[in-house]
Design an enzyme around this catalytic site. Structure first.
Site, short mmCIF file in Angstrom:
data_model
loop_
_atom_site.label_atom_id
_atom_site.label_comp_id
_atom_site.label_asym_id
_atom_site.label_seq_id
_atom_site.Cartn_x
_atom_site.Cartn_y
_atom_site.Cartn_z
N LEU A 217 11.07 -8.31 -32.49
CA LEU A 217 9.74 -8.11 -33.09
C LEU A 217 9.85 -8.15 -34.61
O LEU A 217 9.01 -8.73 -35.30
CB LEU A 217 9.14 -6.77 -32.65
CG LEU A 217 8.82 -6.61 -31.17
CD1 LEU A 217 8.22 -5.23 -30.89
CD2 LEU A 217 7.86 -7.69 -30.70
N PHE A 222 8.94 -10.57 -39.92
CA PHE A 222 9.43 -11.01 -41.25
C PHE A 222 9.08 -12.48 -41.50
O PHE A 222 8.69 -12.85 -42.60
CB PHE A 222 10.95 -10.84 -41.34
CG PHE A 222 11.42 -9.47 -41.73
CD1 PHE A 222 10.95 -8.33 -41.09
CD2 PHE A 222 12.35 -9.30 -42.74
CE1 PHE A 222 11.39 -7.06 -41.43
CE2 PHE A 222 12.81 -8.03 -43.10
CZ PHE A 222 12.33 -6.92 -42.44
N GLY A 269 0.31 -20.41 -36.45
CA GLY A 269 -0.18 -20.31 -35.07
C GLY A 269 1.00 -20.11 -34.16
O GLY A 269 2.08 -19.70 -34.60
N CYS A 272 3.48 -16.59 -30.42
CA CYS A 272 4.19 -15.33 -30.60
C CYS A 272 3.93 -14.54 -31.87
O CYS A 272 3.88 -13.31 -31.81
CB CYS A 272 5.69 -15.57 -30.45
SG CYS A 272 6.08 -16.05 -28.76
N PHE A 334 -0.05 -26.42 -32.70
CA PHE A 334 0.14 -25.39 -33.74
C PHE A 334 1.21 -25.77 -34.75
O PHE A 334 1.31 -25.18 -35.81
CB PHE A 334 0.42 -24.01 -33.10
CG PHE A 334 1.84 -23.77 -32.68
CD1 PHE A 334 2.31 -24.23 -31.46
CD2 PHE A 334 2.70 -23.04 -33.49
CE1 PHE A 334 3.62 -24.00 -31.07
CE2 PHE A 334 4.02 -22.79 -33.10
CZ PHE A 334 4.48 -23.28 -31.88
P1 NAD Z 1 5.17 -19.42 -20.76
O1 NAD Z 1 3.79 -18.95 -20.51
O2 NAD Z 1 5.39 -20.83 -21.20
O3 NAD Z 1 6.06 -19.20 -19.44
C1 NAD Z 1 6.04 -18.04 -18.69
C2 NAD Z 1 6.10 -18.43 -17.22
O4 NAD Z 1 6.30 -17.25 -16.44
C3 NAD Z 1 4.83 -19.08 -16.68
O5 NAD Z 1 5.14 -20.38 -16.19
C4 NAD Z 1 4.38 -18.14 -15.55
O6 NAD Z 1 3.83 -18.82 -14.45
C5 NAD Z 1 5.66 -17.46 -15.18
N1 NAD Z 1 5.49 -16.17 -14.50
C6 NAD Z 1 4.69 -15.13 -14.85
N2 NAD Z 1 4.86 -14.10 -13.99
C7 NAD Z 1 5.78 -14.52 -13.06
C8 NAD Z 1 6.36 -13.90 -11.93
N3 NAD Z 1 6.05 -12.65 -11.60
N4 NAD Z 1 7.25 -14.61 -11.20
C9 NAD Z 1 7.59 -15.88 -11.55
N5 NAD Z 1 7.07 -16.50 -12.64
C10 NAD Z 1 6.18 -15.83 -13.38
O7 NAD Z 1 5.79 -18.41 -21.82
P2 NAD Z 1 6.96 -18.69 -22.88
O8 NAD Z 1 6.41 -19.35 -24.09
O9 NAD Z 1 8.10 -19.31 -22.19
O10 NAD Z 1 7.31 -17.21 -23.31
C11 NAD Z 1 7.97 -16.33 -22.43
C12 NAD Z 1 8.43 -15.13 -23.22
O11 NAD Z 1 9.36 -15.54 -24.24
C13 NAD Z 1 7.32 -14.38 -23.96
O12 NAD Z 1 7.60 -13.02 -23.93
C14 NAD Z 1 7.43 -14.90 -25.38
O13 NAD Z 1 7.00 -13.94 -26.31
C15 NAD Z 1 8.91 -15.11 -25.53
N6 NAD Z 1 9.30 -16.14 -26.50
C16 NAD Z 1 8.62 -17.33 -26.58
C17 NAD Z 1 9.05 -18.32 -27.47
C18 NAD Z 1 8.34 -19.64 -27.57
O14 NAD Z 1 8.68 -20.42 -28.45
N7 NAD Z 1 7.38 -19.96 -26.73
C19 NAD Z 1 10.18 -18.12 -28.26
C20 NAD Z 1 10.86 -16.90 -28.14
C21 NAD Z 1 10.41 -15.92 -27.26
C1 UGA Z 2 8.63 -18.73 -34.01
C2 UGA Z 2 9.97 -18.34 -34.63
O1 UGA Z 2 10.29 -19.28 -35.67
C3 UGA Z 2 11.09 -18.33 -33.59
O2 UGA Z 2 12.29 -17.86 -34.18
C4 UGA Z 2 10.68 -17.39 -32.45
O3 UGA Z 2 11.66 -17.42 -31.42
C5 UGA Z 2 9.36 -17.84 -31.87
O4 UGA Z 2 8.35 -17.85 -32.92
C6 UGA Z 2 8.83 -16.92 -30.82
O5 UGA Z 2 9.22 -15.78 -30.73
O6 UGA Z 2 7.98 -17.42 -30.10
P1 UGA Z 2 7.46 -21.01 -33.28
O7 UGA Z 2 6.25 -20.16 -33.20
O8 UGA Z 2 7.81 -21.87 -32.13
O9 UGA Z 2 8.76 -20.07 -33.54
O10 UGA Z 2 7.39 -21.95 -34.55
P2 UGA Z 2 7.59 -21.72 -36.13
O11 UGA Z 2 8.35 -22.86 -36.65
O12 UGA Z 2 8.07 -20.38 -36.45
O13 UGA Z 2 6.10 -21.88 -36.67
C7 UGA Z 2 5.12 -20.90 -36.40
C8 UGA Z 2 3.85 -21.23 -37.18
O14 UGA Z 2 4.05 -21.01 -38.58
C9 UGA Z 2 3.41 -22.69 -37.05
O15 UGA Z 2 2.00 -22.74 -36.95
C10 UGA Z 2 3.88 -23.32 -38.34
O16 UGA Z 2 3.14 -24.45 -38.72
C11 UGA Z 2 3.66 -22.16 -39.32
N1 UGA Z 2 4.50 -22.25 -40.54
C12 UGA Z 2 5.85 -22.24 -40.44
C13 UGA Z 2 3.89 -22.31 -41.78
O17 UGA Z 2 2.65 -22.32 -41.88
N2 UGA Z 2 4.68 -22.37 -42.91
C14 UGA Z 2 6.03 -22.35 -42.84
O18 UGA Z 2 6.68 -22.39 -43.90
C15 UGA Z 2 6.63 -22.28 -41.57
#
Ligand code: NAD
Ligand code: UGA
EC number: 1.1.1.22
Length: 480
Positions: A217, A222, A269, A272, A334
């Site tokens: 988090l 940050f 955007g 997360c 995004f």
């Molecule tokens: P996502 O929505 O793309 O995928 C989650 C999947 O989990 C979905 O396909 C859903 O159908 C499935 N699901 C939900 N409940 C379920 C269950 N009970 N059994 C089986 N499948 C189930 O989400 P995501 O972007 O992969 O994010 C997942 C987690 O990782 C979140 O907590 C997010 O904060 C974190 N995270 C995301 C990113 C990212 O870039 N998207 C990066 C780092 C961390």
């Molecule tokens: C972000 C973090 O960078 C990952 O480390 C983290 O794992 C992830 O969130 C998560 O927890 O989901 P992500 O959201 O995929 O990754 O993409 P970023 O590259 O961080 O961009 C996030 C947003 O900030 C985008 O809309 C991007 O355009 C914007 N951004 C990024 C800016 O406006 N300015 C910048 O200098 C950098």
């Protein structure tokens, strides 16, 4: 053979498990999900997410030691290590609505693991969760375990979309938190050995559970804070004649600050940043720390301010109304190199323009019309819940059309807004675009990717975030 099962075949579960399968041919990896269409897509030629480099890896490993399945229970039962990578959206109703993390999906996954397990397991939190979630998960597992032993680890994911594969191949660090008991240390070591197949050991950080959960988090807070800081500066730059790119460069060359993540934009955007900061704010409030909560809340407030400011700038520059004017939107995702639209600033900008009755015409190389219409019809926070909880047939937003070509989208437009920094937008034929637009022709660059001098030479009135303003724009200040 060690067996890994990952619950949740999303943006995190899919790519992380594909990379584990690639780097650890001796491990069998099953990625399971309750969503049949998602798993079908993972098993097809059209993967459910677009991520550079992912397709090659999936093709290489699928059917060898990487499997995608809806048979959640079978694969969980057979696994030694179960990753849980389900969505953890912001709660939309009830206690903590609009702030707290909704752990419904996590809890149901934990109950299912307890139900079907017949052997000891390591359960890994891959999803981003509130600090202390492991304690709750532990309680659910222990109280339903029928004597089976579970070790909970926190192994948050730091990949960014668009660069997920590169981030997974060369992570800055892998973080593993566990219980500080002999069994806990052993479980941490087991997971460490998986990553050690390709990540140097000194980059695998081990901590206690709560530090690992909170570090995730904190890292997102940050990162988002840097963007809000530079975006706050961008507003001041526009008022003073300073150039935000020059300011960011000058600030970022201080080695204590560093140059990354200082690009001013229409706002951050993604699924997360906002969700995790809201979650952090809620945790601070629950722990009796209102000042700390307020501090982090400002990061979101500045982000909302930046999106509003952008819309107001468009409307005020165009004689204070965009009613019935065609505004072309270039980019809806995004960020570039992803088709993901979760919390994209484009949604707020489009809704703002629609609120002023604009006709909008959207082009994004990776986002479908169906997705755009759904995003524009949806209420805030609904996007991160399963499809069946979202509006079934979103009323098509009549003022919106979606095109598959930038020239088509900008034809006869009064204004063009660049909302995603796709590389192809840098090399469009802007003379051709200008010739086919209504005059005066406006361009609002929400990503600072266009060659402003060249556009002005062509005849556009140009607005670029945080850059010195055209005389035209100075006469029409934007008020929030
Ligand atoms: P996502 O929505 O793309 O995928 C989650 C999947 O989990 C979905 O396909 C859903 O159908 C499935 N699901 C939900 N409940 C379920 C269950 N009970 N059994 C089986 N499948 C189930 O989400 P995501 O972007 O992969 O994010 C997942 C987690 O990782 C979140 O907590 C997010 O904060 C974190 N995270 C995301 C990113 C990212 O870039 N998207 C990066 C780092 C961390
Ligand atoms: C972000 C973090 O960078 C990952 O480390 C983290 O794992 C992830 O969130 C998560 O927890 O989901 P992500 O959201 O995929 O990754 O993409 P970023 O590259 O961080 O961009 C996030 C947003 O900030 C985008 O809309 C991007 O355009 C914007 N951004 C990024 C800016 O406006 N300015 C910048 O200098 C950098």
């Amino acid at each position: 053979m060690v067996k890994i099962c990952c619950i949740g075949a999303g943006y995190v579960g899919g790519p992380t498990m594909a990379v584990i399968a690639l780097k650890c041919p001796h491990i069998e990896v099953a990625v399971v999900d309750i969503s049949v269409p998602r798993i079908n897509a993972w098993n097809s030629d059209q993967l459910p997410i677009y991520e550079p480099g992912l397709e090659d890896i999936v093709k290489q490993c699928r059917g060898q030691n990487l499997f995608f399945s809806t048979d959640v229970e079978k694969h969980v039962r057979e696994a030694d290590i179960v990753f849980v990578s389900v969505n953890t959206p912001t709660k939309t109703t009830g206690l903590g609505a609009g702030k707290a993390a909704d752990l419904t999906y996590w809890e149901s996954a934990a109950r299912m693991i307890a139900d079907v397990s017949a052997s000891d397991k390591i359960v890994v939190e891959k999803s981003t969760v509130p600090v202390k979630t492991a304690e709750a998960i532990e309680k659910i597992l222990m109280h339903n375990s029928k004597g089976i032993k579970f070790q909970i680890l926190s192994n948050p994911e730091f990949l960014a979309e668009g660069t997920a594969i590169a981030d997974l191949f060369n992570p800055d660090r892998v973080l593993i938190g566990g219980r500080e008991t002999p069994e806990g240390f052993k479980a941490v070591q087991t997971l460490k050995e998986v990553y050690a197949n390709w990540v140097p050991e000194d980059q695998i950080i081990t901590t206690n559970l709560w530090s690992a959960e909170l570090s995730k988090l904190a890292a997102n807070a940050f990162l988002a804070q840097r963007i809000s800081s530079v975006n706050a500066m961008s507003a001041l730059c526009e008022s003073t004649g300073a150039d935000v790119t020059q300011v960011a460069y000058a600030v970022g060359t201080d080695s204590r600050i560093g140059p990354k993540f200082l690009n001013a934009s229409v706002g951050f955007g993604g699924s997360c940043f906002q969700k995790d900061i809201l979650n952090l704010v809620y945790i601070c409030q629950c722990n009796g720390l209102p000042e700390v909560a307020e501090y982090w809340k400002q990061v979101i407030k500045i982000n909302d301010y930046q999106k509003n400011r952008f819309v107001n700038r468009i409307v005020s520059s165009m004689f204070n109304t965009v009613s019935n004017k065609k505004v072309a939107i270039l980019g809806f995702a995004f960020k570039k190199d992803t088709g993901d639209t979760r919390e994209t600033p484009a949604i707020d900008v489009c809704k703002g323009l629609l609120g002023d009755k604009a006709q909008i015409s959207i082009y994004d190389p990776q986002v479908t019309e169906e997705q755009i219409q759904r995003d524009l019809a949806m209420k805030k926070f609904d996007w991160d819940h399963p499809l069946h909880l979202q509006p079934m047939s979103p009323t098509t937003v009549k003022q919106v059309s979606v095109k598959w070509d930038a020239y088509e989208a900008t034809k006869d437009a009064h204004a063009v807004c660049v909302l995603t920094e796709w590389d192809e937008f840098k090399s469009l034929d802007y003379q051709k675009i200008f010739d086919n637009m209504q005059k005066p022709a406006f361009i609002f660059d929400g990503r600072n990717v266009l060659n402003v001098d060249k556009l002005r030479e062509i005849g556009f009135i140009v607005y670029s975030i945080g850059k010195p303003l055209d005389a035209w724009l100075k006469d029409m200040p934007a008020f929030v």
